[in-house]
Design a protein around this motif. Structure first.
Motif, PDB file in Angstrom:
ATOM      1  N   ASP A  17     -12.566   3.319 -11.521  1.00 53.80           N
ATOM      2  CA  ASP A  17     -13.465   3.594 -10.596  1.00 53.80           C
ATOM      3  C   ASP A  17     -14.412   2.513 -10.764  1.00 53.80           C
ATOM      4  OD1 ASP A  17     -12.437   5.930  -9.287  1.00 53.80           O
ATOM      5  OD2 ASP A  17     -14.008   7.311 -10.656  1.00 53.80           O
ATOM      6  N   LEU A  19     -16.083  -0.901 -10.052  1.00 56.16           N
ATOM      7  CA  LEU A  19     -16.390  -1.736  -8.809  1.00 56.16           C
ATOM      8  C   LEU A  19     -16.312  -3.110  -9.215  1.00 56.16           C
ATOM      9  CD1 LEU A  19     -19.304   0.177  -6.960  1.00 56.16           C
ATOM     10  CD2 LEU A  19     -16.841   0.009  -6.556  1.00 56.16           C
ATOM     11  N   LYS A  46      -8.668  -1.919   0.404  1.00 58.20           N
ATOM     12  CA  LYS A  46      -9.870  -1.031   0.582  1.00 58.20           C
ATOM     13  C   LYS A  46     -10.958  -1.656  -0.287  1.00 58.20           C
ATOM     14  CE  LYS A  46     -11.423   3.629   0.552  1.00 58.20           C
ATOM     15  NZ  LYS A  46     -11.153   4.922   0.213  1.00 58.20           N
ATOM     16  N   ALA A  47     -12.099  -1.975   0.616  1.00 55.24           N
ATOM     17  CA  ALA A  47     -13.301  -2.527  -0.139  1.00 55.24           C
ATOM     18  C   ALA A  47     -14.526  -1.677   0.530  1.00 55.24           C
ATOM     19  CB  ALA A  47     -13.224  -3.903   0.294  1.00 55.24           C
ATOM     20  N   THR A  48     -15.366  -1.632  -0.178  1.00 56.09           N
ATOM     21  CA  THR A  48     -17.037  -1.214   0.188  1.00 56.09           C
ATOM     22  C   THR A  48     -17.793  -2.413   0.400  1.00 56.09           C
ATOM     23  OG1 THR A  48     -16.369   0.867  -1.063  1.00 56.09           O
ATOM     24  CG2 THR A  48     -18.560   0.555  -0.211  1.00 56.09           C
ATOM     25  N   ARG A  49     -18.346  -2.292   1.748  1.00 56.88           N
ATOM     26  CA  ARG A  49     -19.363  -3.374   1.832  1.00 56.88           C
ATOM     27  C   ARG A  49     -20.949  -2.594   1.441  1.00 56.88           C
ATOM     28  NH1 ARG A  49     -17.439  -8.338   3.017  1.00 56.88           N
ATOM     29  NH2 ARG A  49     -15.592  -8.289   4.087  1.00 56.88           N
ATOM     30  N   LEU A  50     -21.588  -3.618   0.605  1.00 57.69           N
ATOM     31  CA  LEU A  50     -22.987  -3.256   0.148  1.00 57.69           C
ATOM     32  C   LEU A  50     -24.114  -3.672   1.367  1.00 57.69           C
ATOM     33  CD1 LEU A  50     -22.934  -4.541  -3.434  1.00 57.69           C
ATOM     34  CD2 LEU A  50     -22.684  -2.401  -2.560  1.00 57.69           C
ATOM     35  N   ALA A  55     -18.607  -7.439  -0.424  1.00 56.12           N
ATOM     36  CA  ALA A  55     -17.730  -6.445  -0.735  1.00 56.12           C
ATOM     37  C   ALA A  55     -17.505  -6.071  -2.149  1.00 56.12           C
ATOM     38  CB  ALA A  55     -16.297  -7.068  -0.138  1.00 56.12           C
ATOM     39  N   ARG A  56     -17.178  -4.675  -2.405  1.00 57.35           N
ATOM     40  CA  ARG A  56     -17.029  -4.540  -3.778  1.00 57.35           C
ATOM     41  C   ARG A  56     -15.656  -3.527  -3.812  1.00 57.35           C
ATOM     42  NH1 ARG A  56     -19.991  -7.671  -4.737  1.00 57.35           N
ATOM     43  NH2 ARG A  56     -21.778  -7.602  -6.066  1.00 57.35           N
ATOM     44  N   ILE A  57     -14.714  -3.755  -4.657  1.00 58.13           N
ATOM     45  CA  ILE A  57     -13.187  -3.256  -4.750  1.00 58.13           C
ATOM     46  C   ILE A  57     -13.279  -2.224  -5.851  1.00 58.13           C
ATOM     47  CG2 ILE A  57     -10.973  -3.746  -4.647  1.00 58.13           C
ATOM     48  CD1 ILE A  57     -11.824  -6.539  -3.767  1.00 58.13           C
ATOM     49  N   ARG A  58     -13.053  -1.148  -5.786  1.00 54.97           N
ATOM     50  CA  ARG A  58     -12.668  -0.247  -7.077  1.00 54.97           C
ATOM     51  C   ARG A  58     -11.138  -0.579  -7.427  1.00 54.97           C
ATOM     52  NH1 ARG A  58     -15.934   3.932  -7.153  1.00 54.97           N
ATOM     53  NH2 ARG A  58     -16.701   4.901  -5.242  1.00 54.97           N
ATOM     54  N   ASP A  61      -8.310   0.985  -6.362  1.00 57.46           N
ATOM     55  CA  ASP A  61      -7.786   0.219  -5.028  1.00 57.46           C
ATOM     56  C   ASP A  61      -7.046  -0.999  -5.118  1.00 57.46           C
ATOM     57  OD1 ASP A  61      -8.800   2.535  -3.564  1.00 57.46           O
ATOM     58  OD2 ASP A  61     -10.586   1.723  -3.037  1.00 57.46           O
TER      59      ASP A  61
END
Length: 71
Positions: A17, A19, A46-50, A55-58, A61
């Motif tokens: 988990d 990042l 798959k990435a999450t945008r702050l 971008a941050r990637i688990r 992922d």
């Protein structure tokens, strides 16, 4: 000894988990940051945008993407 003096350990963290930045993934995969950005844009990673837009990637992922035949 008061309650305040008692030291408790942090719970074990699951490194899947964690990042990562695009730069960290790029270094691990030995590719450019731009390549990672392209993989994110194409939906391969798959990435999450702050809120700032970065971008941050688990780690999980990134590992899944690396092991998939699409990348």
């Amino acid at each position: 000894m008061s309650e305040r003096d008692t030291v408790t350990s942090m719970p074990d963290r699951n490194n899947t988990d964690e990042l990562l930045t695009t730069g960290q993934v790029a270094r691990e995969w030995q590719v450019s940051v731009r390549t990672i950005q392209r993989y994110i844009a194409a939906g391969h990673i798959k990435a999450t945008r702050l809120p700032s837009g970065v971008a941050r990637i688990r780690r999980s992922d990134a590992e899944n993407a690396l092991n998939s035949p699409a990348v």
